[in-house]
Every structure is written in structure tokens, then in C-alpha cells.
Motif scaffolding. Structure first.
Motif, PDB file in Angstrom:
ATOM      1  N   THR A  36       7.122   0.523   6.073  1.00  0.00           N
ATOM      2  CA  THR A  36       5.994   0.961   6.335  1.00  0.00           C
ATOM      3  C   THR A  36       6.308   2.528   6.146  1.00  0.00           C
ATOM      4  N   SER A  37       5.633   3.566   5.898  1.00  0.00           N
ATOM      5  CA  SER A  37       5.743   5.296   6.353  1.00  0.00           C
ATOM      6  C   SER A  37       6.481   5.376   7.497  1.00  0.00           C
ATOM      7  N   GLY A  41       1.791   9.761   6.594  1.00  0.00           N
ATOM      8  CA  GLY A  41       0.192  10.218   5.625  1.00  0.00           C
ATOM      9  C   GLY A  41      -0.771   9.364   6.823  1.00  0.00           C
ATOM     10  N   GLU A  42      -1.341  10.199   6.908  1.00  0.00           N
ATOM     11  CA  GLU A  42      -3.207   9.397   7.334  1.00  0.00           C
ATOM     12  C   GLU A  42      -3.724   8.634   6.586  1.00  0.00           C
ATOM     13  N   GLU A  46      -1.620   8.106   0.972  1.00  0.00           N
ATOM     14  CA  GLU A  46      -0.500   8.696   1.323  1.00  0.00           C
ATOM     15  C   GLU A  46       0.852   8.014   2.171  1.00  0.00           C
ATOM     16  N   GLN A  47       0.111   7.192   2.653  1.00  0.00           N
ATOM     17  CA  GLN A  47       1.684   6.256   3.338  1.00  0.00           C
ATOM     18  C   GLN A  47       1.962   5.124   1.758  1.00  0.00           C
ATOM     19  N   THR A  48       1.365   4.617   1.181  1.00  0.00           N
ATOM     20  CA  THR A  48       1.996   3.696   0.203  1.00  0.00           C
ATOM     21  C   THR A  48       2.970   4.837  -0.457  1.00  0.00           C
ATOM     22  N   GLU A  50       4.404   8.412   0.653  1.00  0.00           N
ATOM     23  CA  GLU A  50       5.668   7.759   1.387  1.00  0.00           C
ATOM     24  C   GLU A  50       6.141   5.959   0.923  1.00  0.00           C
ATOM     25  N   THR A 114      -0.852   2.251  11.501  1.00  0.00           N
ATOM     26  CA  THR A 114      -0.633   1.567  10.204  1.00  0.00           C
ATOM     27  C   THR A 114      -1.245   0.999   9.395  1.00  0.00           C
ATOM     28  N   GLU A 117       1.835  -1.849   4.173  1.00  0.00           N
ATOM     29  CA  GLU A 117       2.828  -2.145   4.368  1.00  0.00           C
ATOM     30  C   GLU A 117       3.874  -2.859   3.344  1.00  0.00           C
TER      31      GLU A 117
END
Length: 127
Positions: A36-37, A41-42, A46-48, A50, A114, A117
Motif C-alpha cells: 500500500t502507499s 496520497g489522497e 497518487e497512492q498507486t 507511491e 487505503t 494495494e
């Protein structure tokens, strides 16, 4: 035939408590755990980004690169909303590599914020 196993840690204090490694290399195979990040990232995009930075680090620690990835698995808490954004990042990174992939919707992932993942498998094909 003996093949050594190498456990790769991210340094997270959760790894020894929960009994897992960020990645494991056995011979030319590298498997990276669900990543996960870590709260960075919100948005799913952004999470992907990271997540793949973290995965790339784990692969590097195992002697591999994104070019060695043969399979990705992506988990999304809101499949309809986030599939295209996450897929676009995946495409940027793997457009020429083209590993097999699966994208799965799920009701929850670790951490309340989250959204994404990812786990990957890599195989070192070079000398």
C-alpha cells in the motif's frame, strides 16, 4: 539442487510482528507482498504511484527491476471510480513490459484511507 531464499525487508515494524517480508527472492523468482502507499496520497492515482515506487525499491533490493515483472495483482476498494486512474499508471509503467495482471474490487484494505494495494511477481531473465 539448492536454491537460497532471501527475505527482503522494508524496515516496517509490522513485518516481524505479522510474520511477513516485503519481498522474497528464491533463485530467479522475486515475489513482492501486497503493498500500500502507507498513507501517502489522497487519490487512487497518487497512492498507486507511491505503491510502485515502494515496489520498485523492493525489487531493486532483490536484484530485479520493473522490467522483470511478469505478474501484477491490483486490489481496489472502489473499482468503478478508480479502475481507469490506476490502470493509466500501470500502463505508464508496464506498457512495453506487459505483465499478466488481475484487478480485483474489494470492500476494504488495511488502513481506513487505503484505496489501492498491489502485489507483483518478477522473474530475472537476464544473465
Amino acid at each position: 539442487m539448492t536454491t537460497d531464499r532471501i527475505n527482503i525487508s522494508s524496515g516496517s515494524p509490522r513485518e516481524p510482528v505479522l510474520g511477513y517480508s516485503r519481498a522474497v527472492r528464491v533463485g530467479d523468482l522475486v515475489v513482492v507482498a501486497g503493498t500500500t502507499s502507507g498513507g501517502v496520497g489522497e487519490t487512487a492515482e497518487e497512492q498507486t504511484r507511491e505503491i510502485f515506487a515502494r515496489i520498485e525499491k523492493a525489487l531493486g533490493d532483490a536484484g530485479a527491476t520493473l522490467a522483470d515483472v511478469i505478474r501484477t495483482r491490483v486490489y481496489l476498494t472502489d473499482f468503478e471510480r478508480d479502475f481507469d486512474a490506476v490502470g493509466a499508471v500501470h500502463g505508464e509503467l508496464f506498457g512495453d513490459i506487459r505483465p499478466v495482471t488481475a484487478t480485483v474490487g474489494t470492500s476494504a484494505l488495511a488502513g481506513a484511507t487505503t484505496l489501492v494495494e498491489v502485489e507483483v511477481d518478477a522473474y530475472l531473465l537476464r544473465d
